[in-house]
Scaffold this active site. Structure first.
Site, PDB file in Angstrom:
ATOM      1  N   THR A  60      -4.710   6.509   0.532  1.00 61.38           N
ATOM      2  CA  THR A  60      -6.056   6.446   1.137  1.00 61.38           C
ATOM      3  C   THR A  60      -6.131   5.332   2.187  1.00 61.38           C
ATOM      4  OG1 THR A  60      -6.916   5.038  -0.655  1.00 61.38           O
ATOM      5  CG2 THR A  60      -7.247   7.414  -0.874  1.00 61.38           C
ATOM      6  N   GLY A  70       1.644  -8.202 -14.684  1.00 61.10           N
ATOM      7  CA  GLY A  70       2.995  -8.615 -15.093  1.00 61.10           C
ATOM      8  C   GLY A  70       3.633  -9.482 -14.019  1.00 61.10           C
ATOM      9  N   ASP A  94       0.862  -1.182   0.000  1.00 59.41           N
ATOM     10  CA  ASP A  94       0.000   0.000   0.000  1.00 59.41           C
ATOM     11  C   ASP A  94       0.896   1.229   0.000  1.00 59.41           C
ATOM     12  OD1 ASP A  94      -2.121   1.950   0.799  1.00 59.41           O
ATOM     13  OD2 ASP A  94      -3.266   0.143   1.227  1.00 59.41           O
ATOM     14  N   TYR A 113     -12.354   7.004 -12.484  1.00 57.59           N
ATOM     15  CA  TYR A 113     -12.467   5.713 -11.775  1.00 57.59           C
ATOM     16  C   TYR A 113     -13.104   4.668 -12.687  1.00 57.59           C
ATOM     17  CZ  TYR A 113     -13.720   2.485  -7.944  1.00 57.59           C
ATOM     18  OH  TYR A 113     -13.863   1.396  -7.110  1.00 57.59           O
TER      19      TYR A 113
END
Ligand code: UDP
Length: 312
Positions: free
Chosen positions: A36, A102, A32, A145
């Protein structure tokens, strides 16, 4: 022991997925960049099978060792976040998804994409089934989004078809529960914080727009079942119990015993007028349906919000 990477693992859904997969015996790597997400969401995890890596997944992801599963949940997910972070939202859905795919290809890992009911936009079909292609405004404020997630779905299917990567796509409908941020901006966290602190409850527009709210533990169970299934087309996971936003505001006033007033605030651009998942496919393929009643889900979310607000 399966080894699982959860991107966005310090976010609302990501942190619940970390807990769930640790409890299932997985080794979990939580990635992370904390724009947010929050370390508070994973502070309770003491397991030596857990590792946190602070990284933006739009940058190349280098990870040592084998991986069995990648759950790609990194993204701003609240309308106020994608208004404030439009480029990051587009980048994590596109470049971030490309990097995570990937990595899945390189490690021969199964990949699950967190997609969204926003791919249906302001839907012209109701309830929404997976074969509906949607009604999205690409250049509106939510387009960053919606289009990033639509691109992410296309990229996921391309890796599946062209590279043979094992992929899963979950289309997540409105979800609520503990660890949503107080200032998240979405309806349930807003209404709960407003009711608890005695502020006016801000219903946008006339409040006749509908949503269908799923409790987080139901969602996480559905996602795990999808991950373990052999189904590679998108699957809706959400609770079909539909209600107007005004009804939700009234429900929250009742649940909190608050004397706050409901006031009307401007309706954001392109706010979908109706939303309800058709979960026939999830039931057929995964044997899944939600179990947590709204009253019970709201009660435990309310406990969390009260404790959070008191500690501030
Ligand atoms: N909403 C509202 N008041 C708020 C926050 C949201 O009336 O304080 C409305 C919003 O306009 C939308 C619905 O509640 O119609 C759900 O909004 P949310 O941001 O939770 O998620 P969305 O489903 O729009 O992505």
């Amino acid at each position: 022991m399966p080894r699982t990477l959860i991107t966005g693992g310090a976010g609302f859904l990501g942190s619940h997925l970390c807990d769930y997969h640790l409890a299932k015996g997985h080794e979990v790597i939580c990635m992370d960049n904390l724009i947010t997400g929050s370390l508070d969401n994973i502070a309770h995890i003491k397991s030596d099978r857990f590792r946190f890596v602070q990284q933006n997944v739009t940058e190349f992801i280098a990870l040592e060792g084998e991986l069995d599963y990648i759950l790609h949940f990194a993204s701003p997910a609240s309308p106020i976040d994608y208004l404030e972070l439009p480029i990051q939202t587009l980048k994590v859905g596109s470049l971030g998804t490309h990097n995570a795919l990937g990595l899945a290809k390189k490690k021969n890992a199964r990949f699950l994409l967190a997609s969204t009911s926003e791919v249906y936009g302001d839907p012209l079909v109701h309830p929404q089934k997976e074969d509906y292609w949607g009604n999205v405004n690409p250049i509106g404020p939510r387009g960053v989004y919606d289009e990033a997630k639509r691109f992410a779905e296309a990229m996921t299917m391309a890796y599946h078809r062209y590279h043979g990567v094992e992929t899963r796509i979950v289309r997540i409908f409105n979800t609520y529960g503990p660890r949503m941020r107080i200032r998240d901006g979405r309806a349930i966290p807003n209404f709960l914080s407003q009711a608890i602190t005695g502020q006016d409850i801000t219903v946008y527009g006339d409040g006749s727009q509908t949503r269908s709210f799923c409790y987080v533990s139901d969602l996480v169970e559905g996602i795990h079942r999808l991950l373990m299934s052999d189904y590679s087309d998108p699957v809706n996971i959400g609770n079909p119990q539909e209600m107007t936003v005004r009804e939700m505001a009234e429900k929250i006033l009742q649940a909190t015993g608050s004397t706050s007033k409901i006031i009307s605030a401007p309706l954001p651009a392109d706010d979908p007028k109706i939303r309800q998942p058709d979960i026939g496919l999830a039931t057929e393929k995964l044997g899944w349906k939600p179990e947590v009643e709204l009253d019970r889900g709201l009660a435990s979310t309310l406990d969390y919000f009260k404790a959070k607000l008191l500690s501030q």
